[in-house]
Design a protein around this motif. Structure first.
Motif, short mmCIF file in Angstrom:
data_model
loop_
_atom_site.label_atom_id
_atom_site.label_comp_id
_atom_site.label_asym_id
_atom_site.label_seq_id
_atom_site.Cartn_x
_atom_site.Cartn_y
_atom_site.Cartn_z
N GLY A 1 16.72 6.07 -2.18
CA GLY A 1 16.67 4.32 -2.41
C GLY A 1 15.57 3.66 -2.24
O GLY A 1 15.67 2.71 -2.14
N ALA A 2 14.67 4.56 -1.91
CA ALA A 2 13.15 3.99 -1.61
C ALA A 2 12.57 3.26 -3.32
O ALA A 2 13.17 4.02 -4.30
CB ALA A 2 12.36 4.82 -1.20
N PHE A 3 11.79 2.34 -3.28
CA PHE A 3 11.19 1.89 -4.34
C PHE A 3 9.64 2.24 -4.51
O PHE A 3 9.12 2.13 -3.24
CB PHE A 3 11.29 0.38 -4.50
CG PHE A 3 12.77 0.03 -4.63
CD1 PHE A 3 13.29 0.01 -5.89
CD2 PHE A 3 13.50 -0.36 -3.63
CE1 PHE A 3 14.82 -0.35 -6.00
CE2 PHE A 3 14.95 -0.77 -3.49
CZ PHE A 3 15.51 -0.58 -4.99
N SER A 4 9.12 2.56 -5.37
CA SER A 4 7.85 2.95 -5.60
C SER A 4 7.07 2.67 -6.90
O SER A 4 7.89 2.90 -7.99
CB SER A 4 7.88 4.61 -5.33
OG SER A 4 6.57 5.29 -5.61
N GLY B 1 0.65 -1.23 -0.01
CA GLY B 1 -0.05 0.02 -0.06
C GLY B 1 0.62 1.35 -0.04
O GLY B 1 0.48 2.28 -0.60
N ASP B 2 1.97 1.16 0.78
CA ASP B 2 2.69 2.38 0.81
C ASP B 2 3.69 2.47 -0.38
O ASP B 2 4.05 3.63 -1.03
CB ASP B 2 3.63 2.28 1.98
CG ASP B 2 3.19 2.72 3.20
OD1 ASP B 2 2.11 3.27 3.04
OD2 ASP B 2 3.55 2.76 4.30
N MET B 3 3.83 1.26 -1.12
CA MET B 3 4.89 1.29 -2.29
C MET B 3 4.04 1.83 -3.51
O MET B 3 4.65 2.34 -4.30
CB MET B 3 5.31 -0.13 -2.71
CG MET B 3 6.25 -0.19 -3.66
SD MET B 3 6.61 -1.89 -4.17
CE MET B 3 7.15 -2.57 -2.96
N ILE B 4 2.67 1.76 -3.51
CA ILE B 4 2.14 2.22 -4.67
C ILE B 4 1.50 3.56 -4.54
O ILE B 4 0.76 4.08 -5.27
CB ILE B 4 0.96 1.29 -4.91
CG1 ILE B 4 -0.13 1.46 -3.87
CG2 ILE B 4 1.29 -0.18 -5.55
CD1 ILE B 4 -1.46 0.33 -4.11
N THR B 5 2.36 4.54 -3.50
CA THR B 5 2.09 6.16 -3.31
C THR B 5 3.31 6.41 -3.70
O THR B 5 4.34 5.71 -3.85
CB THR B 5 1.58 6.29 -1.81
OG1 THR B 5 2.65 5.78 -0.88
CG2 THR B 5 0.40 5.66 -1.45
N THR B 6 3.48 7.96 -3.57
CA THR B 6 4.82 8.40 -4.17
C THR B 6 5.88 8.25 -3.37
O THR B 6 6.91 8.41 -3.75
CB THR B 6 4.30 9.84 -4.49
OG1 THR B 6 3.93 10.61 -3.27
CG2 THR B 6 3.37 9.93 -5.62
N GLY B 7 5.38 7.96 -1.89
CA GLY B 7 6.67 7.93 -1.13
C GLY B 7 7.56 6.96 -0.88
O GLY B 7 8.58 6.98 -1.02
N GLY B 8 7.10 5.67 -1.51
CA GLY B 8 7.70 4.54 -1.59
C GLY B 8 8.40 3.85 -0.40
O GLY B 8 7.96 4.48 0.58
N VAL B 9 9.11 2.81 -0.49
CA VAL B 9 9.40 1.92 0.71
C VAL B 9 10.87 1.50 0.47
O VAL B 9 11.38 1.04 -0.54
CB VAL B 9 8.41 0.89 1.24
CG1 VAL B 9 7.27 1.45 1.69
CG2 VAL B 9 8.37 -0.23 -0.07
N PRO B 10 11.58 1.38 1.49
CA PRO B 10 13.14 0.91 1.51
C PRO B 10 13.24 -0.66 1.55
O PRO B 10 13.38 -0.98 2.61
CB PRO B 10 13.86 1.69 2.35
CG PRO B 10 12.67 1.93 3.43
CD PRO B 10 11.47 1.82 3.08
N LEU B 11 12.69 -1.24 0.48
CA LEU B 11 12.57 -2.73 0.65
C LEU B 11 13.66 -3.44 1.11
O LEU B 11 13.45 -4.40 2.01
CB LEU B 11 12.23 -3.19 -0.85
CG LEU B 11 10.54 -3.13 -1.30
CD1 LEU B 11 10.55 -3.80 -2.75
CD2 LEU B 11 9.71 -3.82 -0.01
#
Length: 273
Positions: free
Chosen positions: A213-216, A177-187
């Motif tokens: 370095g986050a992915f989105s 859910g966070d990844m498909i927003t503009t903020g992204g996540v550091p997987l």
């Protein structure tokens, strides 16, 4: 996005644990497992945000939840860092597995106290996110939490193997859910791989691989956008229908036992009087 995460978690659990129409049936459970697991997964879909001292999770059972939030925030490097990674997901799943091993033998039989307490926390977090408690004060939070702990430990399925599955489901739903927003996540946290400078200027790629370095995959735009609301309306409806059907079936299954327990308790109280 707290309420949206909770609704998404419950919907995912209904899809995974139910065997009715329009479900996946990957981890089939009875109605009680679907109902309690759905409430728990609505909470596990929020635990990733325990890395922020002012989040919904942090304020779910104050002051204990606030203290835990500060510890996780410091250990994970802040909001949307360690808890929003593959390593963070693994940590929460292991925590759920360990909680399931804490059991106590009582006169009523073997009770899974650890799983019950963890499930209590998760359900309480979901209730807080869905604004079922007043904004100020915390007594109602604790009353609800302790009541749910007792009910869950007593009425929940004897096998708590579903709790790690619930945790994994909720955490994955949150991270996606966070990844498909503009903020992204550091997987890959704590490994942070930042894109080379020349790639940061390329259209679209700089939206997927962030400078930090986050992915989105920003399909929904910013958190709380109209697109997010449009997606969450049918998701919430799906979760609501599934949970209501499970609640009705569970009530019919447990009503006779609850009546016997109630009559026995009243008789003992009258006899003692």
């Amino acid at each position: 996005m707290g309420g949206h995460h909770a609704a998404s978690g419950a919907a995912a659990w209904v899809a995974i644990a139910s065997t009715g129409p329009y479900t996946l049936g990957w981890y089939p459970l009875d109605a009680t497992g679907i109902l309690i697991g759905g409430m728990a997964t609505a909470g596990t879909a929020l635990v990733c945000d325990w890395d922020h001292r002012h989040s919904t999770v942090a304020n779910s059972l104050p002051p204990l939840s606030n203290v835990i939030a500060r510890g996780i925030e410091n250990a994970s490097g802040g909001h949307r860092q360690g808890t929003h990674s593959i390593l963070g997901a693994a940590f929460f799943v292991v925590l759920a597995m360990m909680a399931g091993q804490i059991q106590v033998q009582t006169g009523w039989g073997l009770l899974s106290v650890g799983a019950g307490l963890l499930c209590m926390f998760m359900i309480n977090i979901a209730a807080k996110a869905l604004k079922l408690f007043p904004k100020s004060g915390f007594i109602s939070n604790w009353i609800f939490a302790l009541t749910m702990a007792g009910l869950v430990t007593w009425f929940a399925p004897h096998q708590w193997t579903w709790l790690p599955v619930s945790m994994l489901t909720g955490v994955v739903v949150h991270i996606v859910g966070d990844m498909i927003t503009t903020g992204g996540v550091p997987l890959l946290w704590p490994i942070v791989i930042k894109p080379p400078r020349f790639l940061r200027k390329l259209p679209m790629l700089n939206d997927v691989w962030k400078a930090n370095g986050a992915f989105s995959l920003p399909l929904l735009g910013r958190a709380g956008s109209r697109r997010e609301w449009l997606v969450l309306i049918p998701v919430s409806a799906y979760a609501m229908v599934g949970m209501c059907v499970a609640a009705w079936a569970s009530a019919k299954a447990h009503f006779p036992a609850a009546m016997v327990l109630g009559k026995t308790t009243v008789s003992r109280l009258l006899g003692a009087g």
